[in-house]
Design a protein around this motif. Structure first.
Motif, PDB file in Angstrom:
ATOM      1  N   LEU A   1       0.819  -1.214   0.000  1.00 52.77           N
ATOM      2  CA  LEU A   1       0.000   0.000   0.000  1.00 52.77           C
ATOM      3  C   LEU A   1       0.852   1.263   0.000  1.00 52.77           C
ATOM      4  N   THR A   2       1.864   1.307   0.872  1.00 47.03           N
ATOM      5  CA  THR A   2       2.612   2.552   1.070  1.00 47.03           C
ATOM      6  C   THR A   2       3.688   2.810   0.028  1.00 47.03           C
ATOM      7  N   THR A   3       4.177   1.748  -0.620  1.00 44.46           N
ATOM      8  CA  THR A   3       5.248   1.942  -1.606  1.00 44.46           C
ATOM      9  C   THR A   3       4.802   1.713  -3.040  1.00 44.46           C
ATOM     10  N   LEU A   4       3.630   1.143  -3.236  1.00 45.02           N
ATOM     11  CA  LEU A   4       3.162   0.889  -4.599  1.00 45.02           C
ATOM     12  C   LEU A   4       1.805   1.522  -4.868  1.00 45.02           C
ATOM     13  N   LEU A   5       0.795   1.129  -4.116  1.00 48.82           N
ATOM     14  CA  LEU A   5      -0.566   1.545  -4.445  1.00 48.82           C
ATOM     15  C   LEU A   5      -0.782   3.045  -4.239  1.00 48.82           C
ATOM     16  N   PHE A   6      -0.521   3.553  -3.029  1.00 53.06           N
ATOM     17  CA  PHE A   6      -0.793   4.964  -2.750  1.00 53.06           C
ATOM     18  C   PHE A   6       0.052   5.905  -3.612  1.00 53.06           C
ATOM     19  N   PRO A   7       1.374   5.685  -3.746  1.00 52.19           N
ATOM     20  CA  PRO A   7       2.135   6.577  -4.638  1.00 52.19           C
ATOM     21  C   PRO A   7       1.660   6.522  -6.087  1.00 52.19           C
ATOM     22  N   LEU A   8       1.300   5.311  -6.573  1.00 52.32           N
ATOM     23  CA  LEU A   8       0.832   5.198  -7.953  1.00 52.32           C
ATOM     24  C   LEU A   8      -0.486   5.936  -8.149  1.00 52.32           C
ATOM     25  N   VAL A   9      -1.402   5.789  -7.212  1.00 52.92           N
ATOM     26  CA  VAL A   9      -2.687   6.481  -7.310  1.00 52.92           C
ATOM     27  C   VAL A   9      -2.474   7.988  -7.272  1.00 52.92           C
ATOM     28  N   GLN A  10      -1.587   8.455  -6.394  1.00 53.52           N
ATOM     29  CA  GLN A  10      -1.298   9.884  -6.313  1.00 53.52           C
ATOM     30  C   GLN A  10      -0.770  10.414  -7.639  1.00 53.52           C
ATOM     31  N   LEU A  11       0.168   9.703  -8.236  1.00 49.84           N
ATOM     32  CA  LEU A  11       0.751  10.159  -9.500  1.00 49.84           C
ATOM     33  C   LEU A  11      -0.276  10.132 -10.627  1.00 49.84           C
TER      34      LEU A  11
END
Length: 208
Positions: free
Chosen positions: A102-112
């Motif tokens: 979640l913290t290193t893949l999903l959330f950063p990807l969604v933010q970008l």
């Protein structure tokens, strides 16, 4: 509630001031508590789009290529971020693996992806896209949950410790994570409130 466009309220202490006229890159702070109340971003939004695209490219490299390669006594092993998450899950650490995912893949990807979706129509047509308000608020909520820099620090500590026992060769993903950490710092420094300013003008700066 009636809006007063010529006044600005401090979010830290509720002090009320006349709205300042800011020049490029100037910041207005509360005289009472020091909270940043307004910021002039200059032409920063025009540089955000290429920076966001660069972040997405580095993000893809960081997740599709091995992070490190370990060689010991003729044997070698390498893994990607997703592979590391699957390894954690296989060893009974599903909660830790989910947190890393979640913290290193999903959330950063969604933010970008959200940032790219917002910036494209604003930069090309100076118009907000559909779902603008919800997405800007979502970015503000997700911001504290992106922890790529924490993950990178953990990887570097592990590399240093493992280098004393085996040959550790940094992979393309490790260098991509380093570059991504630097670019994300610049990209995510662009506060979501600035989108209101860019899209709706002066009165948008303090909209919720």
């Amino acid at each position: 509630m009636q809006e007063v466009p010529d006044l600005i309220v401090c979010e830290g202490c509720d002090a009320v001031y006349p709205r300042p006229e800011l020049h490029s890159r100037e910041v207005a702070r509360c005289r009472r508590c020091g909270t940043v109340m307004a910021r002039h971003w200059g032409r920063m939004h025009e540089r955000m789009l290429p920076l966001t695209v660069a972040c997405l490219i580095l993000f893809a490299i960081a997740n599709f290529f091995p992070i490190v390669k370990i060689q010991l006594r003729g044997l070698h092993s390498e893994t990607t971020l997703v592979g590391a998450v699957m390894t954690l899950a296989g060893e009974g650490l599903s909660e830790v693996g989910l947190l890393v995912l979640l913290t290193t893949l999903l959330f950063p990807l969604v933010q970008l992806c959200v940032l790219l979706y917002l910036l494209l129509p604003i930069s090309l047509r100076n118009q907000p896209p559909a779902g603008f308000r919800i997405l800007v608020r979502a970015m503000q909520v997700m911001r504290p949950w992106g922890m790529i820099e924490v993950f990178l620090l953990g990887v570097l500590v592990a590399v240093v410790k493992l280098s004393g026992m085996a040959q550790v060769i940094p992979g393309a993903a490790l260098w991509a994570f380093m570059g991504l950490t630097v670019l994300l710092t610049a990209v995510l420094a662009f506060e979501p409130q600035a989108f209101w300013r860019l899209t709706f003008g002066r009165q948008g700066e303090n909209m919720p």
